[in-house]
Design a protein around this motif. Sequence first.
Motif, PDB file in Angstrom:
ATOM      1  N   ALA A 189     -59.917 -14.537 -39.847  1.00  0.00           N
ATOM      2  CA  ALA A 189     -60.058 -15.657 -40.779  1.00  0.00           C
ATOM      3  C   ALA A 189     -58.686 -16.130 -41.236  1.00  0.00           C
ATOM      4  O   ALA A 189     -57.767 -15.339 -41.441  1.00  0.00           O
ATOM      5  CB  ALA A 189     -60.904 -15.238 -41.979  1.00  0.00           C
ATOM      6  N   ARG A 190     -58.557 -17.424 -41.400  1.00  0.00           N
ATOM      7  CA  ARG A 190     -57.294 -18.010 -41.841  1.00  0.00           C
ATOM      8  C   ARG A 190     -57.422 -18.421 -43.309  1.00  0.00           C
ATOM      9  O   ARG A 190     -57.697 -19.584 -43.636  1.00  0.00           O
ATOM     10  CB  ARG A 190     -56.935 -19.228 -40.978  1.00  0.00           C
ATOM     11  N   THR A 191     -57.270 -17.466 -44.211  1.00  0.00           N
ATOM     12  CA  THR A 191     -57.350 -17.747 -45.639  1.00  0.00           C
ATOM     13  C   THR A 191     -56.086 -18.473 -46.087  1.00  0.00           C
ATOM     14  O   THR A 191     -54.977 -18.039 -45.786  1.00  0.00           O
ATOM     15  CB  THR A 191     -57.514 -16.445 -46.438  1.00  0.00           C
TER      16      THR A 191
ATOM     17  N   ASP B 195     -51.903 -24.788 -51.457  1.00  0.00           N
ATOM     18  CA  ASP B 195     -50.939 -25.640 -50.754  1.00  0.00           C
ATOM     19  C   ASP B 195     -51.165 -25.647 -49.244  1.00  0.00           C
ATOM     20  O   ASP B 195     -50.371 -26.229 -48.503  1.00  0.00           O
ATOM     21  CB  ASP B 195     -49.515 -25.178 -51.049  1.00  0.00           C
ATOM     22  N   GLY B 196     -52.233 -24.972 -48.801  1.00  0.00           N
ATOM     23  CA  GLY B 196     -52.516 -24.932 -47.379  1.00  0.00           C
ATOM     24  C   GLY B 196     -51.769 -23.858 -46.619  1.00  0.00           C
ATOM     25  O   GLY B 196     -51.854 -23.788 -45.387  1.00  0.00           O
ATOM     26  N   GLN B 197     -51.020 -23.009 -47.338  1.00  0.00           N
ATOM     27  CA  GLN B 197     -50.279 -21.942 -46.689  1.00  0.00           C
ATOM     28  C   GLN B 197     -51.187 -20.729 -46.457  1.00  0.00           C
ATOM     29  O   GLN B 197     -51.963 -20.349 -47.333  1.00  0.00           O
ATOM     30  CB  GLN B 197     -49.077 -21.524 -47.550  1.00  0.00           C
ATOM     31  N   GLN B 198     -51.075 -20.137 -45.244  1.00  0.00           N
ATOM     32  CA  GLN B 198     -51.889 -18.963 -44.936  1.00  0.00           C
ATOM     33  C   GLN B 198     -51.434 -17.783 -45.774  1.00  0.00           C
ATOM     34  O   GLN B 198     -50.240 -17.550 -45.969  1.00  0.00           O
ATOM     35  CB  GLN B 198     -51.778 -18.625 -43.457  1.00  0.00           C
ATOM     36  N   ILE B 199     -52.378 -17.029 -46.296  1.00  0.00           N
ATOM     37  CA  ILE B 199     -52.056 -15.871 -47.126  1.00  0.00           C
ATOM     38  C   ILE B 199     -52.595 -14.608 -46.473  1.00  0.00           C
ATOM     39  O   ILE B 199     -53.466 -14.652 -45.591  1.00  0.00           O
ATOM     40  CB  ILE B 199     -52.651 -16.002 -48.544  1.00  0.00           C
ATOM     41  N   ASP B 200     -52.061 -13.480 -46.900  1.00  0.00           N
ATOM     42  CA  ASP B 200     -52.513 -12.180 -46.421  1.00  0.00           C
ATOM     43  C   ASP B 200     -53.615 -11.699 -47.354  1.00  0.00           C
ATOM     44  O   ASP B 200     -53.353 -11.245 -48.476  1.00  0.00           O
ATOM     45  CB  ASP B 200     -51.339 -11.201 -46.414  1.00  0.00           C
TER      46      ASP B 200
ATOM     47  N   HIS C  56     -58.123 -15.604 -54.740  1.00  0.00           N
ATOM     48  CA  HIS C  56     -58.790 -15.076 -53.549  1.00  0.00           C
ATOM     49  C   HIS C  56     -59.198 -13.600 -53.717  1.00  0.00           C
ATOM     50  O   HIS C  56     -59.656 -12.990 -52.745  1.00  0.00           O
ATOM     51  CB  HIS C  56     -57.921 -15.227 -52.290  1.00  0.00           C
ATOM     52  N   TRP C  57     -59.040 -13.046 -54.922  1.00  0.00           N
ATOM     53  CA  TRP C  57     -59.496 -11.671 -55.127  1.00  0.00           C
ATOM     54  C   TRP C  57     -61.007 -11.560 -54.922  1.00  0.00           C
ATOM     55  O   TRP C  57     -61.492 -10.617 -54.294  1.00  0.00           O
ATOM     56  CB  TRP C  57     -59.091 -11.178 -56.506  1.00  0.00           C
ATOM     57  N   ASP C  58     -61.753 -12.531 -55.425  1.00  0.00           N
ATOM     58  CA  ASP C  58     -63.207 -12.497 -55.262  1.00  0.00           C
ATOM     59  C   ASP C  58     -63.588 -12.552 -53.784  1.00  0.00           C
ATOM     60  O   ASP C  58     -64.555 -11.903 -53.355  1.00  0.00           O
ATOM     61  CB  ASP C  58     -63.858 -13.663 -56.016  1.00  0.00           C
ATOM     62  N   GLU C  59     -62.852 -13.321 -53.000  1.00  0.00           N
ATOM     63  CA  GLU C  59     -63.122 -13.388 -51.560  1.00  0.00           C
ATOM     64  C   GLU C  59     -62.886 -12.038 -50.905  1.00  0.00           C
ATOM     65  O   GLU C  59     -63.681 -11.583 -50.076  1.00  0.00           O
ATOM     66  CB  GLU C  59     -62.239 -14.457 -50.920  1.00  0.00           C
ATOM     67  N   LEU C  60     -61.788 -11.368 -51.283  1.00  0.00           N
ATOM     68  CA  LEU C  60     -61.501 -10.042 -50.736  1.00  0.00           C
ATOM     69  C   LEU C  60     -62.587  -9.054 -51.129  1.00  0.00           C
ATOM     70  O   LEU C  60     -63.018  -8.221 -50.314  1.00  0.00           O
ATOM     71  CB  LEU C  60     -60.132  -9.558 -51.226  1.00  0.00           C
ATOM     72  N   VAL C  61     -63.040  -9.128 -52.369  1.00  0.00           N
ATOM     73  CA  VAL C  61     -64.095  -8.222 -52.826  1.00  0.00           C
ATOM     74  C   VAL C  61     -65.357  -8.403 -51.998  1.00  0.00           C
ATOM     75  O   VAL C  61     -66.015  -7.425 -51.591  1.00  0.00           O
ATOM     76  CB  VAL C  61     -64.375  -8.453 -54.326  1.00  0.00           C
ATOM     77  N   ARG C  62     -65.730  -9.654 -51.713  1.00  0.00           N
ATOM     78  CA  ARG C  62     -66.926  -9.909 -50.905  1.00  0.00           C
ATOM     79  C   ARG C  62     -66.790  -9.284 -49.523  1.00  0.00           C
ATOM     80  O   ARG C  62     -67.735  -8.686 -48.991  1.00  0.00           O
ATOM     81  CB  ARG C  62     -67.165 -11.412 -50.794  1.00  0.00           C
ATOM     82  N   VAL C  63     -65.613  -9.423 -48.898  1.00  0.00           N
ATOM     83  CA  VAL C  63     -65.405  -8.861 -47.558  1.00  0.00           C
ATOM     84  C   VAL C  63     -65.504  -7.339 -47.610  1.00  0.00           C
ATOM     85  O   VAL C  63     -66.172  -6.715 -46.763  1.00  0.00           O
ATOM     86  CB  VAL C  63     -64.034  -9.299 -47.006  1.00  0.00           C
TER      87      VAL C  63
END
Length: 637
Positions: A185-187, A191-196, A206-213
């Motif tokens: 996945a390209r999170t 600003d449209g920059q890819q993050i780790d 994006h913490w909530d997104e990481l928690v879901r994964v």
Amino acid sequence: MNAHAARASRLARLLRAPLSALVRGRLRHRWPEMIDASDLPPTLRELASQVVARTRLWPGEREDVARELCAHFADGLCLGRSADDLARSFGDPGAAARMIRRAKRRSRPLAWILWVRAWQALGCVLALLLAVYVVLLARFAAGEPTVARNFTREMNERILATRPEDRAWPVYARVFINLADAILARTRDADGQQIDLWAVRPGQPHWDELVRVLRAHAADLADLRQATRLPAQGLALSDATPPELHEWSRRVAAEARQPEPVFAPPSDNPFLVTVFIPSLGHARTMARVLCADARLALTEGDPDRALDNWTATLDLSRHQLEHPVLIAALVSVAIDALVFDEVGQALADQAEALGDAHLARLVHRLAAVPDMPLARALEGERAFFLDFLQRAYTDDGSGDGRLTPAGVALMDGLAGEGFGAEPRAGPTQYVAGAGLLALDVGRRRVRQEHERVLDAMLRHADTPLWRRPPLTTTVELERLASDPIRSASMKPIALLTPALEKAAQQADLHAAHRDAAATAIALEIHRRRRGGYPATIAGLVPDFLPAVPIDRFSGDPFGYLPAGAPWSKGKPVLYSVGANLQDDAGELVGSNPRPAWQTRETLDRWKAVNDPRLRDPAYQGDWILWPKPPEPEKPAE
């Protein structure tokens, strides 16, 4: 004679004319006119012309010969001899011309004679060199390597001796593929920059997104933690993609919109340099996932799971060491560093989430983390080199041999041109190879020199960093590359010798990082039991630490600020003097880069000339070990 023939004749005279004749402008032959102007009978004039023409002398010398012949025949006629008698007694014109030529050449100037002899000697030398080159070329072309050992099979024997049920690799591969959607996945940020995604911390975007994964793959992570407890990883070396990763390769190709990969079968005896260890990259990703789940566990009030994740990550690191190669050791060190960072961050931000029992277990587990196994890692590097030698040199049965066309092709491939399963030399390599064979010192000497270089590197790495001199082997390799003769014969050493000096520095940084994490735990335990932090690091010994941790850069104890720093949120600060080798009282410079070690002599030399490298943040301030400093604010756009 037509006009074309006349022009050709003039050109020939121009090319054959000596420099003195060109300077004087004497390109026109005058001797035919001299003979024609004589009173000799036609028979004698023809004979004189033949002799002069066959001498192939300089124009002036031909005129002298023509004058002498005319005088000789004229004297004979004056004595009453007939033209036919003089012609018969003169003999063969060709033989006479040769005798006259030899006599005239002997009377030429000494400088000319030396010039001719020099060219003749040069011609002989070139002919001799050509003959030697032809012999070398034939000998080079006839050379065939003997591949007697299967190093890949030898390195796999211990791995494959592990029972299938004791191998973690099948579980690792399955979990990795199950995580493929999240990994690929390209999170992106606002600003449209890819993050780790795996580096996101609680409270960050994006913490909530990481928690879901992480919650969606809770069962996979449980399997992963369980697999790290198995005795071995169990991945055999091969030059083919493991079957367990075929699906992953297809997913990656589809994501990149590339054709579906074609999987070739593994070679029976591949060149060891061409085998790859896919577990190394995948292990780093899985280590990041485990550390992310440890962060989640602490926020959920589950310190046992957090500790299990950290322990599993360290065990995953240990599994990578089953392959005794330097790259595996470096990956293991990088995975350990993830745990050291996570533990340090947890102690700084969420120390109360960990109980005393958790801290005790954690400090014992960190104490069991070994130093980077450089000596064992070089076993694989030696095997790489021995495998190269058997594929590049002939074998005379006593450990010696000469370079072969396949060896030249291998060296060109290692230098960056690439090679197939069976590299073959082209015409250019054959031409160059014969010359290399003349400079070749032999298989035994190359192996001895490689062993000498590796042994010197190990002795260097075994010296404590604060006493370590500059690596003379690096200087020797640079000198080897600058010597065209030695570099040609020792080129395999330069191509296959690892950068062990940098690896040794990574080993020291790894040990410092580990010791700092253990010291941070000891500081927290001291705070809980004694109501505060100790005044000095020595106050942790012997109740909380067995010995005072040593700064690898100075040989002294770690730097320690019990009152902390403005940015440490009330925590004490552990630091190393860093690359400048001076105690700056815990000064933080920039983003706290890892120090780039240099010897004290080198630093003094830089300071004497105000070297601009000293302005690099890596050579300024101290290296903060714990707690992790905040990231510097980015300048406004």
